[in-house]
Enzyme design. Structure first.
Site, PDB file in Angstrom:
ATOM      1  N   GLY A   1       0.743  -1.247   0.000  1.00 43.67           N
ATOM      2  CA  GLY A   1       0.000   0.000   0.000  1.00 43.67           C
ATOM      3  C   GLY A   1       0.769   1.290   0.000  1.00 43.67           C
ATOM      4  N   THR A   2       1.658   1.487  -0.955  1.00 45.56           N
ATOM      5  CA  THR A   2       2.456   2.712  -0.906  1.00 45.56           C
ATOM      6  C   THR A   2       3.082   3.005  -2.246  1.00 45.56           C
ATOM      7  OG1 THR A   2       3.122   2.895   1.386  1.00 45.56           O
ATOM      8  CG2 THR A   2       4.808   3.360  -0.170  1.00 45.56           C
TER       9      THR A   2
END
EC number: 3.4.25.1
Lengths: 231, 217
Positions: free
Chosen positions: B16-17
């Site tokens: 998630g990044t």
């Protein structure tokens, strides 16, 4: 990079023998980069040329751009066996349909034939296909049929394991209304970038432009590919 | 989207990044998105700041488990300021990156976090270091990381030029983040950018609706 089916898929009486190297036990796959772009008057399609069985490159000059009809091609990614089988089946069905109709078939028809087969056999197949071509009704069209059996028409589409790396490049560099030469240049660059980063893509870049006049194929050899070095 | 690369849980590596750091003529820009997610289904924070200041001119950004990253950066921040006091001078960027590397390497079994360290020091000017998951330390002119970085490898390879100006570099970083956030469903929110030069540190926040838009949006 891509995760593949376990070796247990091809069980045979000789599996206890150790003299078959590990790479020969793996399924042949086209871990790949494929793409297609519409332009006014036709489409440009492109693919890399690497076919792997595990870590071994079974074919370094593969042709993943397969003719389905005179003005319709498909770009194959996923399992080499599955995509060849599906493409052969669709080629037959489309040829028959075209004779019945007494007219060249529509790209949409070809794409839907792929979609029907990929959806019906979705559990068994591992095939991600881009169908692209030209017909008189709608001009150049690109339809993507990813794994699972969805179909959607897009002005530009990328597929295969190498495609992840070039979404950003595609989003920022594609502009609607490009000419055929611009599309070819765009595809060459995108394929080169993906082949640099994806271990399962490489070799030469194969391109084709499909228009009303017919087909124009090009090959960009490894040393001729654009270089993007940042060292 | 093909099944193979939908699940970052399978890789277990970056979750998630999108993070990046780019050197330019006279400084370095470090940037990230602002989304924290749980399993790719729930956005637990829309405005998290992943750019952590570990010293006056040194920042790091984190990819991977947020818990691990926060624990490691807290320890690193302490060690770096202690080192700086002992040496009676600002720490080198390489020293800060090494501290993170030691922590990651010595605890590689338990940790699941990778870092990008970027900053400016008097000895070598602007620098970018990557500390990968197992504790490898690498110096690069620019680097991208996190799950969203997959989608911008092509863009970054094509567009990066050494010795850019600050404005060109800002445009490059902003575009790269916007493209990644557009394709990765676990990256999003606002774009955080920090410009580090000899003069100081400038924090820029670009809200989602002000990010560059591309042809299909």
């Amino acid at each position: 990079m891509a995760a593949y089916m376990s070796a247990g898929r091809s069980e045979n009486a000789f599996s206890t023998h150790d003299f078959v190297p590990e790479w020969a036990q793996e399924e042949v796959s086209t871990g790949t980069t494929i793409m297609a772009v519409e332009f006014d008057g036709g489409v440009v399609i492109g693919a890399d040329s690497r076919t792997t069985t595990g870590a071994y490159i079974a074919n370094r000059v593969t042709d993943k751009l397969t003719p389905i009809h005179d003005h319709i091609f498909c770009c194959r990614s996923g399992s080499a066996a599955d995509t060849q089988a599906v493409a052969d089946a669709v080629t037959y069905q489309l040829g028959f349909h075209s004779i019945e109709l007494d007219e060249p078939p529509l790209v949409q028809t070809a794409a839907n034939l792929f979609q029907q087969m990929c959806y019906r056999y979705r559990e068994e197949l591992m095939a991600g296909i881009i169908v692209a071509g030209w017909d008189k009704r709608r001009g150049g069209q690109v339809y993507t049929v990813p794994m699972g059996g969805m179909i959607v028409r897009q002005p530009v589409s990328v597929g295969g394991s190498g495609s992840s790396y070039i979404y950003g490049f595609m989003d920022s560099n594609y502009k609607p209304g490009m000419t055929k030469e611009e599309c070819l240049h765009f595809c060459t660059q995108a394929l080169a970038l993906a082949m640099e980063r994806d271990g399962s893509s490489g070799g030469v870049a194969r391109l084709a432009a499909i228009t009303e006049e017919g087909l124009e194929r090009r090959v960009v050899l490894g040393h001729q590919l654009p270089k993007f070095s940042n060292t | 989207m093909e099944k193979r690369f939908m699940d970052s849980q399978i890789k277990g590596v970056s979750t998630g990044t999108t993070i990046l750091a780019v050197t330019f003529n006279g400084g370095v820009i470090i940037g990230s998105d602002s989304r924290a997610s749980i399993g790719g289904y729930y956005v637990s924070s829309k405005t998290i700041n992943k750019l952590i200041q570990v010293h006056d001119r040194i920042f790091c950004c984190i990819a991977g488990s947020l818990a691990d990253a926060q624990a490691v950066t807290k320890a690193a921040k302490f060690q770096i300021s202690f080192h700086s006091i002992q040496m009676e001078s600002p720490p080198l960027v390489k020293a800060a990156a090494s501290v993170l590397k030691e922590l990651c390497y010595n605890n590689k079994e338990e940790l699941q976090a990778g870092f990008i360290t970027a900053g400016w020091d008097r000895k070598k000017g602007p620098q970018v270091y990557t500390v990968a998951l197992g504790g490898m330390l690498l110096s690069q002119p620019f680097t991208i990381g996190g799950s969203g970085s997959t989608y911008i490898y092509g863009y970054a390879d094509a567009k990066y030029k050494p010795d850019m100006s600050k404005e060109e570099c800002l445009q490059f970083a902003t575009n790269a983040l916007a493209l990644a956030m557009g394709r990765d469903n676990v990256s999003g929110g606002v774009a955080h950018l920090v410009v580090i030069t000899e003069e100081g540190v400038e924090h820029i926040v670009i809200p989602g609706d002000k990010l560059p838009k591309f042809h299909d949006e």
